[in-house]
Design a protein around this motif. Structure first.
Motif, mmCIF file in Angstrom:
data_model
loop_
_atom_site.group_PDB
_atom_site.id
_atom_site.type_symbol
_atom_site.label_atom_id
_atom_site.label_comp_id
_atom_site.label_asym_id
_atom_site.label_seq_id
_atom_site.Cartn_x
_atom_site.Cartn_y
_atom_site.Cartn_z
ATOM 1 N N TRP A 1 3.750 3.950 14.588
ATOM 2 C CA TRP A 1 3.673 5.408 14.674
ATOM 3 C C TRP A 1 2.284 5.816 15.136
ATOM 4 O O TRP A 1 1.272 5.328 14.614
ATOM 5 C CB TRP A 1 3.954 6.041 13.314
ATOM 6 C CG TRP A 1 5.292 5.707 12.747
ATOM 7 C CD1 TRP A 1 5.571 4.762 11.808
ATOM 8 C CD2 TRP A 1 6.545 6.289 13.113
ATOM 9 N NE1 TRP A 1 6.920 4.723 11.545
ATOM 10 C CE2 TRP A 1 7.545 5.656 12.334
ATOM 11 C CE3 TRP A 1 6.918 7.298 14.004
ATOM 12 C CZ2 TRP A 1 8.890 5.995 12.433
ATOM 13 C CZ3 TRP A 1 8.254 7.633 14.095
ATOM 14 C CH2 TRP A 1 9.225 6.988 13.325
ATOM 15 N N LEU A 2 2.197 6.728 16.096
ATOM 16 C CA LEU A 2 0.906 7.245 16.536
ATOM 17 C C LEU A 2 0.366 8.206 15.481
ATOM 18 O O LEU A 2 1.062 9.141 15.060
ATOM 19 C CB LEU A 2 1.044 7.971 17.875
ATOM 20 C CG LEU A 2 -0.225 8.670 18.391
ATOM 21 C CD1 LEU A 2 -1.342 7.662 18.644
ATOM 22 C CD2 LEU A 2 0.084 9.467 19.662
ATOM 23 N N SER A 3 -0.869 7.975 15.059
ATOM 24 C CA SER A 3 -1.520 8.851 14.100
ATOM 25 C C SER A 3 -3.026 8.737 14.283
ATOM 26 O O SER A 3 -3.505 7.938 15.095
ATOM 27 C CB SER A 3 -1.141 8.466 12.667
ATOM 28 O OG SER A 3 -1.785 7.253 12.285
ATOM 29 N N TRP A 4 -3.781 9.501 13.504
ATOM 30 C CA TRP A 4 -5.238 9.426 13.594
ATOM 31 C C TRP A 4 -5.764 8.047 13.190
ATOM 32 O O TRP A 4 -6.885 7.680 13.540
ATOM 33 C CB TRP A 4 -5.892 10.503 12.718
ATOM 34 C CG TRP A 4 -5.528 10.436 11.261
ATOM 35 C CD1 TRP A 4 -4.548 11.139 10.627
ATOM 36 C CD2 TRP A 4 -6.138 9.614 10.260
ATOM 37 N NE1 TRP A 4 -4.506 10.800 9.290
ATOM 38 C CE2 TRP A 4 -5.474 9.871 9.036
ATOM 39 C CE3 TRP A 4 -7.188 8.684 10.276
ATOM 40 C CZ2 TRP A 4 -5.817 9.231 7.845
ATOM 41 C CZ3 TRP A 4 -7.533 8.045 9.084
ATOM 42 C CH2 TRP A 4 -6.849 8.325 7.889
ATOM 43 N N ASP A 5 -4.947 7.260 12.486
ATOM 44 C CA ASP A 5 -5.386 5.954 12.006
ATOM 45 C C ASP A 5 -4.832 4.800 12.826
ATOM 46 O O ASP A 5 -5.346 3.691 12.739
ATOM 47 C CB ASP A 5 -4.963 5.801 10.542
ATOM 48 C CG ASP A 5 -5.452 4.494 9.925
ATOM 49 O OD1 ASP A 5 -4.707 3.916 9.123
ATOM 50 O OD2 ASP A 5 -6.565 4.042 10.247
ATOM 51 N N ASN A 6 -3.797 5.022 13.592
ATOM 52 C CA ASN A 6 -3.169 3.931 14.349
ATOM 53 C C ASN A 6 -2.873 4.418 15.765
ATOM 54 O O ASN A 6 -2.016 5.272 15.957
ATOM 55 C CB ASN A 6 -1.887 3.469 13.659
ATOM 56 C CG ASN A 6 -1.371 2.154 14.230
ATOM 57 O OD1 ASN A 6 -1.645 1.807 15.379
ATOM 58 N ND2 ASN A 6 -0.623 1.409 13.426
#
Length: 425
Positions: free
Chosen positions: A303-308
């Protein structure tokens, strides 16, 4: 504490993740403004991309509202302020280090400046401008988007006073979370946190490099000197991030309850991909495709997120495979194909009724990964899917193959629209 999918920690749940959520809404609005079919060459990216021209007013209205979020969150001496109830604030931020860190964005309901999610915000905003800035221009919002991006990158430039030093936080989060107040009335001390060669932060340094590289493309046609300045900082920060490897949340442990990083390899690949787009320097492509292949995680959707950032990197490098791989040979070309296949796996996992589709959905079909900052995942997924559908249209790729299922670009677009319009249930 953040997980691999980028959840907020217990302290961050109160509001710290909200910045990324609203940026996702901005990207969604920017992406969906037009839905007709026509061709236009990309203004900023080096490859042509199929464009759309018919304005859908409700998405234009959403874009205008979403862009106001940046004005609400701005720190510093406000210029051309569009929010009547906001005033100047944090004018002395950075003074103890003889730096001007007054600009940047506060973190949603907080008055902390967290460099890691702020840089990611800038990267995604820059990407949305690059892909869909012409839609923003039609709605007379392009200048507002650029101004907001520059407000962040001005701060990031000042936060990087030397090649191997990056200031990554302004303010004391524990104190800030115990005291809600207007930033204009803030009087408490504003301590600074940095990463350096002794206390590295590859994740935050690489994300900041990605933001500056992406922003350099945005400003290249209108402010070449500023674009070159951003690119110089991006190069230096990437070198710093790669040479002195380590997680910033180990070096700066007070962020662990707010924006803890689960690793830095994804940011290194993300930054290399953006630097390749910004420079055409093949060393960055080789880094992302060959030297960094052992942490590319090919074949495993995330999943695209601020952490990945892996899913974002996979779609971004799919752009190269779609449009710019003709002269790329050998291992780099093979790796680009693997990035594209993994991007396809990400998209296939999102398609309703796909045999490989994710079960992480509400009954109404909304992507639902975690209860905290829930919409960042659905919006990020919708954005990546929409962008990928445009890549398919531009390259005359008729189908996406998901095991025994076939999906056309319009199917991908329908999923993205549904994520923006679906009822919350």
């Amino acid at each position: 504490m953040a997980t691999e999918t980028g959840e907020c920690g217990e302290e961050g749940k109160r509001g710290g993740c909200l910045m990324v959520l609203v940026i996702g809404v901005l990207v969604m609005a920017a992406s969906f403004i037009t839905l007709s079919k026509s061709f236009k060459h990309a203004d900023f990216f080096p490859y042509p991309l199929r464009r759309h021209s018919m304005i859908v007013q409700k998405y234009g209205d959403a874009l205008a509202i979403a862009l106001q979020f940046f004005d609400v969150q701005k720190s510093g001496k406000l210029v051309n302020n569009r929010i009547s109830w906001r005033g100047d604030s944090a004018l002395n931020d950075g003074r103890e280090a003889n730096l001007d860190l007054s600009k940047g964005l506060f973190d949603a309901g907080d008055l902390i400046k967290f460099g890691f999610p702020m840089a990611f915000t800038a990267t995604i905003l820059a990407w949305s401008i690059l892909e869909y800035g012409h839609h923003m221009k039609e709605m007379k919002e392009l200048e507002n988007a650029r101004d907001s991006l520059k407000w962040v990158t001005d701060y990031l430039i000042n936060a990087h006073p030397s090649p191997n030093v990056l200031y990554v936080q302004v303010g004391e989060p524990e104190l800030d979370h115990k005291c809600w107040e207007r930033p204009e009335n803030m009087t408490e001390r504003r301590p600074l946190s940095q990463v350096n060669t002794s206390y590295p932060g590859s994740d935050v340094a690489a994300e900041t490099a990605a933001a500056m590289a992406a922003a350099s493309l945005v400003f290249r046609p209108i402010n070449s000197l500023y674009s070159k300045l951003l690119l110089r900082h991006a190069r230096e920060l990437f070198s710093f991030a790669d040479t002195y490897r380590g997680s910033y949340s180990i070096s700066v442990p007070q962020v662990q309850g707010f924006y803890n990083s689960s690793g830095y390899f994804d940011e290194l690949l993300w930054a290399a991909a953006w630097l390749y787009h910004a420079t055409r320097d093949e060393s960055y492509l080789r880094y992302a495709t060959v030297e960094g292949d052992f942490f590319a995680n090919w074949g495993t959707p995330t999943w695209l997120s601020w952490d990945n950032k892996l899913a974002g990197t996979q779609v971004l490098l799919s752009r190269v495979n779609f449009f710019g791989s003709k002269d790329i040979k050998g291992d780099e070309n093979i790796a680009l194909q693997l990035y594209r296949r993994t991007a396809e796996a990400v998209i296939c996992g999102l398609m309703p009724n796909s045999s490989s589709g994710t079960a992480k959905r509400t009954k109404g079909g909304l992507v639902w990964v975690d209860e905290w900052d829930a919409l960042q995942y659905s919006v990020a997924s919708a954005f990546l899917t929409l962008v990928y559908s445009d890549y398919m249209l531009t390259s005359s790729t008729k189908y996406l193959y998901c095991n025994d299922d076939l999906y056309e670009p319009r199917d991908l677009r329908s999923f993205s629209i549904a994520q923006a319009t679906i009822r919350w249930r």
